[in-house]
Design an enzyme around this catalytic site. Structure first.
Site, PDB file in Angstrom:
ATOM      1  N   ARG A 261      22.928 -10.666 103.886  1.00  0.00           N
ATOM      2  CA  ARG A 261      24.138  -9.983 104.372  1.00  0.00           C
ATOM      3  C   ARG A 261      23.762  -8.860 105.351  1.00  0.00           C
ATOM      4  O   ARG A 261      22.992  -7.960 104.993  1.00  0.00           O
ATOM      5  CB  ARG A 261      24.880  -9.403 103.170  1.00  0.00           C
ATOM      6  CG  ARG A 261      26.090  -8.582 103.500  1.00  0.00           C
ATOM      7  CD  ARG A 261      27.286  -9.460 103.739  1.00  0.00           C
ATOM      8  NE  ARG A 261      28.498  -8.680 103.954  1.00  0.00           N
ATOM      9  CZ  ARG A 261      29.627  -9.197 104.409  1.00  0.00           C
ATOM     10  NH1 ARG A 261      29.691 -10.483 104.697  1.00  0.00           N
ATOM     11  NH2 ARG A 261      30.682  -8.446 104.579  1.00  0.00           N
ATOM     12  N   GLU A 357      26.453  -7.961  67.846  1.00  0.00           N
ATOM     13  CA  GLU A 357      25.291  -7.684  66.962  1.00  0.00           C
ATOM     14  C   GLU A 357      25.109  -6.188  66.750  1.00  0.00           C
ATOM     15  O   GLU A 357      23.998  -5.692  66.619  1.00  0.00           O
ATOM     16  CB  GLU A 357      23.970  -8.266  67.498  1.00  0.00           C
ATOM     17  CG  GLU A 357      23.981  -9.644  68.087  1.00  0.00           C
ATOM     18  CD  GLU A 357      24.708 -10.671  67.254  1.00  0.00           C
ATOM     19  OE1 GLU A 357      24.842 -10.480  66.035  1.00  0.00           O
ATOM     20  OE2 GLU A 357      25.165 -11.665  67.832  1.00  0.00           O
ATOM     21  N   SER A 360      26.535  -0.513  71.066  1.00  0.00           N
ATOM     22  CA  SER A 360      25.541   0.481  71.498  1.00  0.00           C
ATOM     23  C   SER A 360      25.618   1.741  70.637  1.00  0.00           C
ATOM     24  O   SER A 360      24.595   2.322  70.284  1.00  0.00           O
ATOM     25  CB  SER A 360      25.767   0.844  72.967  1.00  0.00           C
ATOM     26  OG  SER A 360      25.278  -0.210  73.772  1.00  0.00           O
TER      27      SER A 360
HETATM   28  C1  LIG Z   1      32.259 -12.131  72.820  1.00  0.00           C
HETATM   29  C2  LIG Z   1      32.164 -11.705  71.392  1.00  0.00           C
HETATM   30  C3  LIG Z   1      31.578 -12.540  70.465  1.00  0.00           C
HETATM   31  C4  LIG Z   1      31.539 -12.178  69.108  1.00  0.00           C
HETATM   32  N1  LIG Z   1      31.034 -13.060  68.191  1.00  0.00           N
HETATM   33  C5  LIG Z   1      31.061 -12.742  66.875  1.00  0.00           C
HETATM   34  C6  LIG Z   1      30.610 -13.673  65.893  1.00  0.00           C
HETATM   35  O1  LIG Z   1      30.139 -14.777  66.212  1.00  0.00           O
HETATM   36  N2  LIG Z   1      30.707 -13.340  64.582  1.00  0.00           N
HETATM   37  C7  LIG Z   1      31.206 -12.137  64.185  1.00  0.00           C
HETATM   38  O2  LIG Z   1      31.243 -11.884  62.987  1.00  0.00           O
HETATM   39  N3  LIG Z   1      31.647 -11.233  65.093  1.00  0.00           N
HETATM   40  C8  LIG Z   1      31.588 -11.506  66.417  1.00  0.00           C
HETATM   41  N4  LIG Z   1      32.047 -10.612  67.350  1.00  0.00           N
HETATM   42  C9  LIG Z   1      32.603  -9.343  66.899  1.00  0.00           C
HETATM   43  C10 LIG Z   1      31.635  -8.197  67.095  1.00  0.00           C
HETATM   44  O3  LIG Z   1      30.594  -8.296  66.157  1.00  0.00           O
HETATM   45  C11 LIG Z   1      32.415  -6.893  66.954  1.00  0.00           C
HETATM   46  O4  LIG Z   1      33.226  -6.811  68.100  1.00  0.00           O
HETATM   47  C12 LIG Z   1      31.529  -5.682  66.846  1.00  0.00           C
HETATM   48  O5  LIG Z   1      30.896  -5.637  65.598  1.00  0.00           O
HETATM   49  C13 LIG Z   1      32.340  -4.391  67.018  1.00  0.00           C
HETATM   50  O6  LIG Z   1      33.443  -4.402  66.188  1.00  0.00           O
HETATM   51  P1  LIG Z   1      34.929  -4.144  66.766  1.00  0.00           P
HETATM   52  O7  LIG Z   1      35.112  -4.954  67.975  1.00  0.00           O
HETATM   53  O8  LIG Z   1      35.870  -4.323  65.648  1.00  0.00           O
HETATM   54  O9  LIG Z   1      34.925  -2.634  67.217  1.00  0.00           O
HETATM   55  P2  LIG Z   1      35.093  -1.316  66.277  1.00  0.00           P
HETATM   56  O10 LIG Z   1      34.153  -1.389  65.126  1.00  0.00           O
HETATM   57  O11 LIG Z   1      36.546  -1.155  66.006  1.00  0.00           O
HETATM   58  O12 LIG Z   1      34.604  -0.229  67.291  1.00  0.00           O
HETATM   59  C14 LIG Z   1      35.326   0.107  68.475  1.00  0.00           C
HETATM   60  C15 LIG Z   1      34.477   1.083  69.265  1.00  0.00           C
HETATM   61  O13 LIG Z   1      34.210   2.239  68.473  1.00  0.00           O
HETATM   62  C16 LIG Z   1      32.813   2.445  68.380  1.00  0.00           C
HETATM   63  N5  LIG Z   1      32.497   2.960  67.030  1.00  0.00           N
HETATM   64  C17 LIG Z   1      32.731   2.375  65.829  1.00  0.00           C
HETATM   65  N6  LIG Z   1      32.279   3.156  64.841  1.00  0.00           N
HETATM   66  C18 LIG Z   1      31.734   4.253  65.429  1.00  0.00           C
HETATM   67  C19 LIG Z   1      31.074   5.429  64.950  1.00  0.00           C
HETATM   68  N7  LIG Z   1      30.856   5.622  63.641  1.00  0.00           N
HETATM   69  N8  LIG Z   1      30.636   6.342  65.853  1.00  0.00           N
HETATM   70  C20 LIG Z   1      30.814   6.141  67.180  1.00  0.00           C
HETATM   71  N9  LIG Z   1      31.428   5.056  67.697  1.00  0.00           N
HETATM   72  C21 LIG Z   1      31.871   4.119  66.824  1.00  0.00           C
HETATM   73  C22 LIG Z   1      32.164   1.091  68.624  1.00  0.00           C
HETATM   74  O14 LIG Z   1      30.850   1.221  69.132  1.00  0.00           O
HETATM   75  C23 LIG Z   1      33.111   0.502  69.646  1.00  0.00           C
HETATM   76  O15 LIG Z   1      32.738   0.963  70.911  1.00  0.00           O
HETATM   77  C24 LIG Z   1      32.074 -10.927  68.709  1.00  0.00           C
HETATM   78  C25 LIG Z   1      32.629 -10.070  69.660  1.00  0.00           C
HETATM   79  C26 LIG Z   1      32.684 -10.445  70.984  1.00  0.00           C
HETATM   80  C27 LIG Z   1      33.281  -9.507  71.995  1.00  0.00           C
END
Ligand SMILES: Cc1cc2nc3c(=O)[nH]c(=O)nc-3n(C[C@H](O)[C@H](O)[C@H](O)COP(=O)(O)OP(=O)(O)OC[C@H]3O[C@@H](n4cnc5c(N)ncnc54)[C@H](O)[C@@H]3O)c2cc1C
Lengths: 372, 88
Positions: A261, A357, A360
């Site tokens: 580019r 998993e 962050s």
């Molecule tokens: C594409 C994709 C594939 C997935 N595949 C699977 C799968 O195969 N099996 C499965 O079981 N799950 C799966 N998940 C779910 C994933 O494991 C969860 O999204 C993840 O564990 C976070 O949980 P939550 O989305 O409920 O966010 P929450 O737990 O509600 O958290 C929301 C936000 O708050 C932050 N947070 C939470 N607690 C705290 C704290 N104590 N201090 C500071 N920050 C905090 C988190 O980092 C996040 O940024 C998948 C998710 C995605 C997006």
């Protein structure tokens, strides 16, 4: 950091496989919201679904570095496909680690060949990071568990025929294998996602779903600490290496585009502010690769330090993958958003790596608690 | 390896990981909340590598893992039963 001859040969094999069968079609997978069946068959035939399964069970028994190289290449091609290797591999790892001899003999050969695809069902609509609060219940009575509750975000849940389900059994958590056709289990698609679009994510609903006690993995009470714990550890290993592949794809695409580019009379790569992004991407990838290597070497030696180092590698790699994808979009300008380039997919998928998993933030907390 | 040696190694590992330099050998570190989510698997890997044992599904009983004394007893039992392949 030198690869052994067999690891080099495996790396070439994986690269070729991804170049031929994955990378050129990954955006089509996203458009269709699924990975073609023939590709999954090819993963089985190639031994990739049995990467971490012992030879005696028909697996390819890859060492941790070779397994990492596989995830790196697949992550470079398609993070949706990577997520199949991750969740399927997590269940295989759990079975190999904690399954009874009978369970291992029953399932591992089928997982290795791809006859059975497995998914990992921990998250729920109301429960994510705080996995200890799972609400799905399992009540044991006369040799049968009765499951009630809902699992969400189960990657490849629409495709899998075996689920590793985590459920509350009184005040303790149990891990149970549940077959797709079990009465009382219904599987439905999760509405379209913007990242990992081809991961065929499912919602699993259990309504008085009865599972024999023989499907329990380990013991009740160890479902989170040991069963999910070892599965997630393996998952972090795969996601770390996969993120490395994604970051590398961002760099490769950015280098090619910046050379091609021309703006202000010279290629983008000759503009200092573009060079800064490319240099940072390159440096971060080198650092991430060193962390992935380190954790894989510890894993190879079954050193307990591998658990923390695996978390560090996953945390760092997913972060730099997000940065690399963001800079790749920047370098590509409008084309970075276009379906004509894979950059938009890299950007959407990279952010997922920071959530799965363990997010962050959860990694930062785990790491801080282990060092202070 | 004698009993004292086994316990010394386990005590050092557990105190380091729980960040409790004065943890007593009979203290239940799970109950006291001294452990984090990575600890359980770190402990299993440590026991396996250090004493050349295989911890299996049959060993998953809280009483095998919740104190320095408990882990030492598990290791001793498994070593006595033949090490690598034993799942007491
Ligand atoms: C594409 C994709 C594939 C997935 N595949 C699977 C799968 O195969 N099996 C499965 O079981 N799950 C799966 N998940 C779910 C994933 O494991 C969860 O999204 C993840 O564990 C976070 O949980 P939550 O989305 O409920 O966010 P929450 O737990 O509600 O958290 C929301 C936000 O708050 C932050 N947070 C939470 N607690 C705290 C704290 N104590 N201090 C500071 N920050 C905090 C988190 O980092 C996040 O940024 C998948 C998710 C995605 C997006």
């Amino acid at each position: 950091m030198e690869l052994e001859t067999a690891q080099l040969a495996a790396q070439d094999e994986f690269r070729l496989f991804v170049d031929r069968h994955v990378a050129p079609f990954a955006d089509d997978f996203d458009d269709r919201g699924q990975v073609p069946g023939e590709l999954i068959t090819a993963l089985g035939t190639g031994g990739y679904l049995g990467a971490n399964i012992a030879r005696e069970h028909g697996g390819r028994a890859m060492d941790a570095i070779t397994g990492g190289l596989l995830c790196e290449q697949v992550g470079r091609g398609s993070c949706s496909l990577l997520s199949l290797l991750v969740v399927h591999g997590m269940v295989a790892h759990v079975l190999a680690r904690w399954g009874s001899e009978v369970q291992q003999k029953q399932w591992l050969p089928k997982l290795a060949s791809g006859e059975t695809l497995a998914a990992f069902a921990l998250s729920e609509p109301e429960v994510g990071s705080d996995a200890g609060s799972v609400k799905t219940s399992a009540v044991l009575d006369q040799g049968w568990f009765t499951l009630n509750g809902t699992k969400k975000w189960t990657s490849f849940g629409l495709r899998a025929n075996l689920y590793l389900v985590f459920a509350r059994c009184g005040s303790r958590v149990a891990a149970l294998l549940v077959e797709r056709e079990t009465p009382g289990l219904s599987v439905s698609p999760v509405s379209t996602m913007s990242g990992f679009k081809a991961a065929q994510m499912a919602c699993l609903e259990f309504k008085d779903c009865r599972v024999p006690e023989s499907q329990l993995i380990g013991r009740v009470g160890f479902g989170l600490s040991h069963i999910a714990g070892s599965g997630l550890d393996y998952g972090r290993h795969c996601v770390g290496w996969g993120g490395l592949g994604l970051a590398q794809a961002c760099l490769d695409a950015s280098l090619a585009y910046a050379a091609r580019r021309v703006q202000f009379g010279k290629p983008l790569k000759e503009h200092p502010l573009i060079q800064e992004m490319l240099a940072n991407m390159f440096t971060n990838i080198k650092a991430a690769r060193a962390l992935c290597w380190q954790e894989a070497r510890l894993r190879h030696a079954a050193n307990p330090q591998m658990i923390l180092d695996g978390a560090v590698a996953k945390y760092f790699t997913s972060r730099i993958a997000v940065q690399a994808a963001s800079d790749a979009v920047q370098i590509h300008g409008a084309n970075g958003f276009s379906r004509d380039y894979p950059i938009q997919r890299y950007y959407r998928d990279a952010k997922v790596l920071e959530v799965i998993e363990g997010s962050s933030q959860i990694h930062q907390m785990m790491i801080a608690r282990n060092i202070s | 390896m004698d009993q004292t040696n086994i316990k010394d190694k386990i005590r050092a590992f557990v105190r380091d990981k729980t960040k409790q330099p004065n943890l007593a050998d009979d203290e239940d570190f799970f109950q006291k909340g001294f452990v984090n989510s990575l600890f359980a698997m770190q402990l299993v890997l440590f026991v396996e590598k250090e004493f050349q044992l295989r911890v299996g599904d049959d060993d998953l009983v809280l009483e095998n893992f919740n104190s320095t004394n408990a882990i030492s007893a598990l290791v001793e039992r498994k070593l006595a039963a033949g090490g690598a392949d034993s799942q007491t």
